[in-house]
Design a protein around this motif. Structure first.
Motif, PDB file in Angstrom:
ATOM      1  N   ASP A  65      27.105  32.007  61.489  1.00  0.00           N
ATOM      2  CA  ASP A  65      26.353  32.593  60.388  1.00  0.00           C
ATOM      3  C   ASP A  65      26.065  31.568  59.290  1.00  0.00           C
ATOM      4  N   PRO A  87      30.388  33.026  66.483  1.00  0.00           N
ATOM      5  CA  PRO A  87      29.837  34.242  65.851  1.00  0.00           C
ATOM      6  C   PRO A  87      30.897  34.921  65.001  1.00  0.00           C
ATOM      7  N   LYS A  89      31.235  37.912  63.941  1.00  0.00           N
ATOM      8  CA  LYS A  89      31.665  39.230  64.386  1.00  0.00           C
ATOM      9  C   LYS A  89      31.780  39.321  65.899  1.00  0.00           C
ATOM     10  N   GLY A  90      31.769  38.187  66.578  1.00  0.00           N
ATOM     11  CA  GLY A  90      31.911  38.174  68.027  1.00  0.00           C
ATOM     12  C   GLY A  90      33.338  37.882  68.433  1.00  0.00           C
ATOM     13  N   ARG A  91      33.492  37.280  69.597  1.00  0.00           N
ATOM     14  CA  ARG A  91      34.819  36.963  70.109  1.00  0.00           C
ATOM     15  C   ARG A  91      35.233  35.564  69.639  1.00  0.00           C
ATOM     16  N   VAL A 180      22.585  34.798  77.621  1.00  0.00           N
ATOM     17  CA  VAL A 180      23.444  35.762  76.938  1.00  0.00           C
ATOM     18  C   VAL A 180      23.900  36.851  77.898  1.00  0.00           C
ATOM     19  N   GLU A 184      27.802  37.587  78.880  1.00  0.00           N
ATOM     20  CA  GLU A 184      28.427  38.883  78.632  1.00  0.00           C
ATOM     21  C   GLU A 184      29.030  39.452  79.906  1.00  0.00           C
ATOM     22  N   GLU A 187      32.076  37.596  80.824  1.00  0.00           N
ATOM     23  CA  GLU A 187      33.079  37.565  79.767  1.00  0.00           C
ATOM     24  C   GLU A 187      33.615  36.153  79.547  1.00  0.00           C
ATOM     25  N   GLU A 213      22.198  35.327  69.624  1.00  0.00           N
ATOM     26  CA  GLU A 213      22.572  36.588  70.253  1.00  0.00           C
ATOM     27  C   GLU A 213      23.928  36.589  70.958  1.00  0.00           C
ATOM     28  N   ALA A 214      24.466  35.448  71.304  1.00  0.00           N
ATOM     29  CA  ALA A 214      25.707  35.421  72.083  1.00  0.00           C
ATOM     30  C   ALA A 214      26.885  35.903  71.254  1.00  0.00           C
ATOM     31  N   SER A 215      27.795  36.630  71.889  1.00  0.00           N
ATOM     32  CA  SER A 215      29.016  37.052  71.212  1.00  0.00           C
ATOM     33  C   SER A 215      30.162  36.078  71.447  1.00  0.00           C
TER      34      SER A 215
END
Length: 226
Positions: A65, A87, A89-91, A180, A184, A187, A213-215
């Motif tokens: 971010d 990210p 808010k991701g992993r 992405v 996902e 994982e 877009e990737a987490s």
């Protein structure tokens, strides 16, 4: 000793950046050196670039971010070492066990990630390679016998990712639409992307979409001039 830079904004990134920096340090047999950033993102690229110039700096980890600000283009385009974007808010994995490596079939991309591939294979990590065909690169025999596809896959991996035990995903279309999705579904703990460090319009579409877009954390690995 080699070190991974954890670039942390005050009160913002500890939960995301610090664990990933520790995971990268464990993978790279390095320690973690924290760089505390100021509150103004446009002023933060300079200290990270300066830290990356140290001879024992092997990577930098920063919140994804934070790089939305235009002032960060200097960092994205100037980092000579891998830059890992996390990210918020991701992993934020504390351990890296599974890595996705998108390859476009060029020598430059394969060479950029070659050291990462060897390191991860030697550490026993699970490596997943993704290659996306477009209309100009899909093999003419693709819809024929299954053994033709198997032979092509073996040749592709031998040429671009020559370590045992790699799994290959093949897709067709626009690469940015698939990275992405595969990350996902598999994982993965990290996406390792070779890139040219060129952010001009019309370039780096796969990088832009993956980062946005990737987490999972995304490691941008500079393609060195040939």
């Amino acid at each position: 000793m080699p070190h991974v830079i954890a670039a942390v904004r005050p009160g913002a990134d500890d939960a995301a950046v610090v664990p990933v920096a520790g995971a990268m340090a464990a993978l790279l047999c390095a320690d973690v050196r924290r760089v505390d950033l100021v509150a103004r993102p446009t002023a933060d690229a300079a200290p990270i670039l300066a830290a990356l110039q140290a001879v024992d700096a092997v990577a930098a980890v920063v919140s994804r971010d934070a790089v939305d600000d235009p002032g960060w283009e200097a960092l994205l385009q100037g980092a000579a070492q891998p830059l890992v974007l996390v990210p918020e808010k991701g992993r934020a994995p504390e351990r890296i066990d599974r890595i996705l490596i998108p390859l476009d079939g060029t020598v430059e991309a394969a060479e950029a990630v070659a050291e990462t591939v060897l390191l991860c294979a030697g550490a026993g990590l699970e490596l997943i390679v993704l290659h996306v065909f477009d209309a100009s690169t899909v093999p003419a025999y693709w819809d024929q016998a299954a053994h033709a596809r198997e032979c092509w896959e073996q040749e592709f991996l031998a040429r671009h990712c020559g370590v045992p035990g790699v799994r290959l995903h093949l897709r067709s279309g626009v690469a940015g639409e698939h990275v992405v999705d595969v990350a996902e579904s598999e994982e993965v703990d990290l996406i390792a992307l070779a890139w040219s460090q060129r952010l001009i319009p019309g370039r780096a579409g796969t990088v832009r979409r993956t980062v946005a877009e990737a987490s999972a954390p995304v490691a941008l690995i500079p393609v060195l001039p040939r």
